[in-house]
Design a protein around this motif. Structure first.
Motif, mmCIF file in Angstrom:
data_model
loop_
_atom_site.group_PDB
_atom_site.id
_atom_site.type_symbol
_atom_site.label_atom_id
_atom_site.label_comp_id
_atom_site.label_asym_id
_atom_site.label_seq_id
_atom_site.Cartn_x
_atom_site.Cartn_y
_atom_site.Cartn_z
ATOM 1 N N GLY A 66 -84.731 92.064 86.726
ATOM 2 C CA GLY A 66 -85.262 90.748 87.034
ATOM 3 C C GLY A 66 -85.874 90.624 88.409
ATOM 4 N N ASN A 70 -89.835 90.779 89.127
ATOM 5 C CA ASN A 70 -90.433 89.535 89.618
ATOM 6 C C ASN A 70 -91.110 89.762 90.968
ATOM 7 O OD1 ASN A 70 -90.010 87.427 87.707
ATOM 8 N ND2 ASN A 70 -87.834 87.532 88.134
ATOM 9 N N TYR A 146 -83.674 91.152 78.223
ATOM 10 C CA TYR A 146 -83.981 90.353 79.404
ATOM 11 C C TYR A 146 -85.115 91.025 80.201
ATOM 12 C CZ TYR A 146 -80.022 87.078 79.203
ATOM 13 O OH TYR A 146 -79.150 86.070 78.854
ATOM 14 N N TYR A 149 -88.394 90.579 78.348
ATOM 15 C CA TYR A 149 -88.853 89.199 78.531
ATOM 16 C C TYR A 149 -89.508 89.020 79.904
ATOM 17 C CZ TYR A 149 -88.192 84.297 79.957
ATOM 18 O OH TYR A 149 -88.366 83.042 80.465
ATOM 19 N N THR A 150 -88.888 89.566 80.948
ATOM 20 C CA THR A 150 -89.439 89.442 82.289
ATOM 21 C C THR A 150 -90.765 90.178 82.416
ATOM 22 O OG1 THR A 150 -87.240 89.225 83.250
ATOM 23 C CG2 THR A 150 -89.005 89.896 84.732
ATOM 24 N N GLN A 154 -94.185 88.102 83.104
ATOM 25 C CA GLN A 154 -94.905 88.205 84.365
ATOM 26 C C GLN A 154 -96.345 88.659 84.159
ATOM 27 O OE1 GLN A 154 -94.037 86.714 86.705
ATOM 28 N NE2 GLN A 154 -91.945 87.013 87.412
ATOM 29 N N TYR A 165 -93.754 81.719 78.909
ATOM 30 C CA TYR A 165 -92.631 82.293 79.646
ATOM 31 C C TYR A 165 -91.529 81.263 79.851
ATOM 32 C CZ TYR A 165 -90.360 85.087 83.332
ATOM 33 O OH TYR A 165 -89.480 85.817 84.081
#
Length: 545
Positions: A66, A70, A146, A149-150, A154, A165
C-alpha cells in the motif's frame, strides 16, 4: 502564485467524485461493522481473535504494497506519460515487478500465520489463539488482492479516473455483509471463543476475503475502458526505475517502523482484553480500538483523503515540471479546504461521542458503548494533526523524497510507543484511551516537525491565512457547542434509550450545533464558509415575503 478559484473548483469536483464513493463505502462499512458487532461483539476474546486475524493482511499490505505503491506509482506514472508510448511499457514493467513481490510476500505471510498471530497478540488464552490462527489462514490471502486493488487504482488515478478506486470498496463491504447475514440467521449471536465451529469460521473469514477479491477484480472494467492493456514486462535494468526503487525502499523502511510500533499497540490492547476477561469486566481491547478507529477515519476518509488524493496528482505534476510555487499553493489548499468541516467535527465528536457510538453499535451494552466512545474521542482530538501529517508526507512523495517521511514516521512511532508503554502500567480498562491519546500526540509532534522541514525546503509557506481560518473556525465551533449544549443535555435526559433516541439527539442537537457553527463562522468572515452559505442567503433574500 495565487490560489486560483478555477483550481479550487476543479479540485472540488475531483474531491466530490471521490467523496461520493468513499461515502457509500464508509456507510456500508458502518453497516458491516454494526452487523459484525451484533454477531461477534466489540469486546472479548472472540472479537479480538477475528480482529487480530483480519488486521494482519491490512498491516502487511501496508508494509509491502500500500504505502510503497501509493508513494511510487503516481509520480512515476505521471512522469511516464511523457514517454513516446505514453508510458505503457514503463507502467507494465512496474506492475509486473510489484505483482511478483506482493504475490511472493502473500505466500510467505500466510505460511507464517500461527507465529504472526502470537506476535500481534498478548492473549494467553489457548482457545483464542487457535481461533485467531484459523481466521488468519483464511484472511491473509487478502494481502495479494489489496495490492492488486492499489496497483490498478493508482493507474486509474494517474489517468485522472478517480471514481472507480473510491467506489470499489463498497462492493467488498456488500460481500462481507452477505456473509454476516448468513451468520446472523444460522448461528448464535456473540458466541464464546470455544463455541466457534469450522463452518462459522469459514463463513466469516471467507466472505471477508471474497469481498477484498471482488474489490480488486472490479477495477479491471474501468481499467480496460481507459485504454490501458496490461502485459507482463520483466526486468528493471535500463527502465528508469532506479529512482522508484529508492523511493520504495525508504517508504518500506518507514512502514516497517510503523508496523513495529503497531505490534506494541496490538499487544497492549489484547493484553487488556485478557485481563478484563479474567475479572469479568468490560473495557476497550483490540476490537474496541478498531471500531473506534473506524469512526475516527470516517471524516478523514471522506474529507482529507478525497482532497489530498486529488492534490497529490497535481503536486506530482508541478514538482516534475519544476514549479514549487504551485506545490506550496496546493499544500495550503490541502490545509484550508478540509478544515472548514474538520474543526467543527472535532468539537462535535467530544460532545456527541457516546451518542454516535450507541447509534452505530446499537447492540452494545452501555459499558461497551462507553469503552469504544472514550477511545474514539481521544483519537478525534488529533483528527487535524493526522490530516496535516498525511498532507506533508504527500508533498515529499511528489518530489520522490521518501527519506523525509521515513524520519517523520520515526517521530510518530517513537512518541506513540512511549505512550503505549505507559498503557501497560495503567488499569486494563483505561489502556485503550491511553493508546488513543498516544496516536493524537504522536501525529501532532510529527506534523509540527514536518511543517518546520517544509519551511526549510521552500522558504516561507505563507500560512497566516490558514492560521486565521483555524482560529476563527475553532472559536465558532466552541461557541456553537456552548449554545447547543443545554438542548443536548435536555434531550439526553428526556429521550428514551435505543437507536431511535440516539438518532433523534444527533439530528436535532447536532443540527442546531452545525447551524450555529456555520452561522458564527460566516459572521466571523470565514471565506470558505461564506462561499458555501452566500448562495443560500441570496436565495432566501429574493424570496417574496
Amino acid at each position: 502564485m495565487t490560489d486560483a478559484p478555477s483550481g479550487e473548483r476543479s479540485l472540488a469536483r475531483s474531491s466530490a467524485v471521490m467523496a461520493g464513493g468513499t461515502t457509500a463505502s464508509r456507510l456500508l462499512g458502518f453497516v458491516r461493522a454494526t452487523m459484525l458487532a451484533g454477531v461477534i461483539g466489540t469486546t472479548g476474546l472472540a472479537a479480538d481473535a477475528f480482529d487480530v486475524a483480519n488486521t494482519l493482511p491490512n498491516q502487511f499490505y501496508l508494509l509491502l504494497a500500500g504505502g510503497v505503491l501509493n508513494a511510487v506509482l503516481v509520480p512515476q506514472i505521471t512522469k511516464a506519460a511523457s514517454h513516446d508510448d505514453g508510458g505503457d511499457e514503463f507502467v507494465n514493467r512496474l506492475l509486473t515487478l510489484s505483482l511478483a513481490i506482493v504475490a511472493g510476500a502473500t505466500v510467505l505471510v500466510t505460511a507464517l500465520a500461527p507465529w504472526l498471530v502470537r506476535l500481534f497478540s498478548d492473549a494467553h488464552n489457548h482457545d483464542a489463539l487457535v481461533l485467531a490462527t484459523g481466521f488468519a489462514f483464511i484472511c491473509l490471502p487478502q494481502m495479494f488482492f489489496y495490492g492488486l486493488y492499489t496497483l490498478f487504482g493508482q493507474v486509474l488515478n494517474a489517468r485522472g479516473m478517480f471514481a472507480a478506486y473510491m467506489w470499489a470498496p463498497a462492493l467488498a463491504n456488500l460481500v462481507a455483509i452477505a456473509g454476516l447475514v448468513v451468520l446472523r440467521i444460522g448461528y448464535p449471536h456473540q458466541p464464546a471463543v470455544t463455541a466457534w465451529t469450522h463452518p462459522m469460521v469459514w463463513v466469516l473469514g471467507g466472505t471477508a476475503t471474497l469481498g477484498v477479491i471482488a474489490q480488486a477484480v472490479v477495477l479491471l472494467i474501468p481499467l480496460h475502458r481507459s485504454g490501458f492493456r496490461y502485459r507482463p514486462v520483466w526486468g528493471v535494468r535500463g527502465s528508469g526505475l532506479g529512482s522508484a526503487s529508492r523511493v520504495a525502499l525508504w517508504t518500506f523502511a518507514a512502514l516497517a517502523i510503523s508496523q513495529l510500533g503497531f505490534i506494541v499497540t496490538s499487544r497492549v490492547l489484547t493484553r487488556a482484553t485478557g485481563l478484563l476477561e479474567r475479572t469479568h469486566e468490560t473495557g476497550a481491547g483490540k476490537a474496541a480500538y478498531t471500531n473506534a478507529f473506524l469512526l475516527f477515519m470516517l471524516p478523514h476518509s471522506l474529507i482529507t483523503l478525497s482532497v489530498v488524493t486529488a492534490l497529490f496528482t497535481r503536486m506530482s505534476s508541478a514538482a516534475h515540471a519544476g514549479r514549487p510555487d504551485e506545490v506550496v499553493s496546493d499544500f495550503r489548499r490541502g490545509l484550508r479546504m478540509p478544515a472548514v468541516l474538520l474543526v467543527p467535527i472535532t468539537v462535535a465528536a467530544l460532545m456527541f461521542g457516546p451518542t454516535a457510538v450507541h447509534l452505530v453499535f446499537a447492540a452494545n451494552s452501555e459499558a461497551q458503548t462507553q469503552a469504544v466512545a472514550h477511545v474514539m474521542m481521544a483519537m478525534m482530538v488529533g483528527l487535524l494533526p493526522f490530516g496535516w501529517l498525511y498532507l506533508v508526507q504527500r508533498v515529499y512523495y511528489a518530489y520522490e523524497d521518501a527519506r523525509t517521511p521515513f524520519y517523520l514516521q520515526l517521530v510518530v512511532t517513537a512518541v506513540a510507543t512511549a505512550v503505549n508503554l505507559v498503557a501497560f502500567t495503567v488499569e486494563p480498562g483505561r489502556a485503550g484511551v491511553v493508546v488513543g491519546i498516544g496516536q493524537t500526540v504522536s501525529n501532532l509532534v510529527a506534523a509540527l516537525v514536518g511543517f518546520a522541514l517544509l519551511r526549510r525546503r521552500f522558504g516561507l509557506l505563507r500560512l497566516r491565512r490558514v492560521a486565521q481560518l483555524y482560529a476563527r473556525l475553532g472559536v465558532a465551533s466552541v461557541l456553537a457547542a456552548a449554545i447547543s449544549w443545554p438542548l443536548v443535555h435536555w434531550l439526553e435526559g428526556t429521550l428514551p434509550g435505543g437507536r431511535a433516541g440516539a438518532a433523534f439527539e444527533l439530528v436535532v442537537g447536532g443540527g442546531v450545533y452545525v447551524l450555529a457553527a456555520l452561522g458564527l463562522a460566516h459572521v466571523m468572515h470565514v471565506d470558505e464558509v461564506r462561499q458555501l452559505l452566500d448562495p443560500l442567503v441570496r436565495r432566501l433574500r429574493r424570496r417574496p415575503s
